[in-house]
Design an enzyme around this catalytic site. Sequence first.
Site, mmCIF file in Angstrom:
data_model
loop_
_atom_site.group_PDB
_atom_site.id
_atom_site.type_symbol
_atom_site.label_atom_id
_atom_site.label_comp_id
_atom_site.label_asym_id
_atom_site.label_seq_id
_atom_site.Cartn_x
_atom_site.Cartn_y
_atom_site.Cartn_z
ATOM 1 N N ARG A 104 0.847 -1.199 0.000
ATOM 2 C CA ARG A 104 0.000 0.000 0.000
ATOM 3 C C ARG A 104 0.879 1.244 0.000
ATOM 4 N NH1 ARG A 104 -4.972 -0.136 0.358
ATOM 5 N NH2 ARG A 104 -4.963 -2.203 1.274
ATOM 6 N N THR A 108 -0.786 7.602 -1.288
ATOM 7 C CA THR A 108 -2.089 7.495 -1.958
ATOM 8 C C THR A 108 -3.023 6.493 -1.287
ATOM 9 O OG1 THR A 108 -1.375 5.736 -3.434
ATOM 10 C CG2 THR A 108 -0.954 7.992 -4.150
ATOM 11 N N ASP A 200 -2.299 -8.144 12.912
ATOM 12 C CA ASP A 200 -1.699 -8.235 11.578
ATOM 13 C C ASP A 200 -1.403 -9.699 11.261
ATOM 14 O OD1 ASP A 200 0.597 -8.380 9.601
ATOM 15 O OD2 ASP A 200 0.178 -6.228 9.551
ATOM 16 N N ASP A 203 2.309 -10.534 10.239
ATOM 17 C CA ASP A 203 3.237 -10.520 11.379
ATOM 18 C C ASP A 203 3.048 -11.740 12.260
ATOM 19 O OD1 ASP A 203 4.508 -8.181 10.682
ATOM 20 O OD2 ASP A 203 3.253 -6.899 11.934
#
Length: 209
Positions: A104, A108, A200, A203
């Site tokens: 990502r 933006t 996450d 992770d």
Amino acid sequence: MGNVTITNHPLIQHKLTLLRDKNTGSKEFRALVSEIATLMCYEATRDLPLKEVEIETPMAVAKTKVISGKKLAVIPILRAGLGMVDGMLTLIPSAKVGHIGLYRDPETKKPVEYYCKMPNDIEEREVIVVDPMLATGGSAIDAIGQIKQRNPKSIKFMCIIAAPEGLDALTKAHPDIDIFCANLDERLNEHSYIIPGLGDAGDRIFGTK
């Protein structure tokens, strides 16, 4: 028109509870992701066509069924999607595996593709795209858009946990695909993390922070 299936089997829900627990370590977390993927794959492949064949059992000749010529591909969205691949291959060991990597852009907030490797014969294959989490839907929407350019026979998307916002965005962007998830959670927080979620996934699978 695609359909959304919540695979709320008791075994999946039990394993999902263990997956969410913050005290579950990486080794157990990886095993749970793989096991849930296997159970979900059972549901996602329910519509595979069959053909009748004749075999000999030790007792008699029998007319029975085998899967009819469908070629499958599993395509994980890197990196967390990798955690679901082995569980899928447990059930469909002849499937080919592609990979698509997205990150990502911090400015933006849009997904950027950095890696894409597909089976050479993807046009002949039914594709199942896998990613444990469907949060905003951005990565899944982009990945499926990239895969559509390679003209597979069909595409399904499979995740473990979805946020309502991501599910809504994905169904609007790609109304033709079937979506399978184990649970629809409450919402996204201000940082686009799923609540209650499981943190996450990448992770926790790979033991990174």
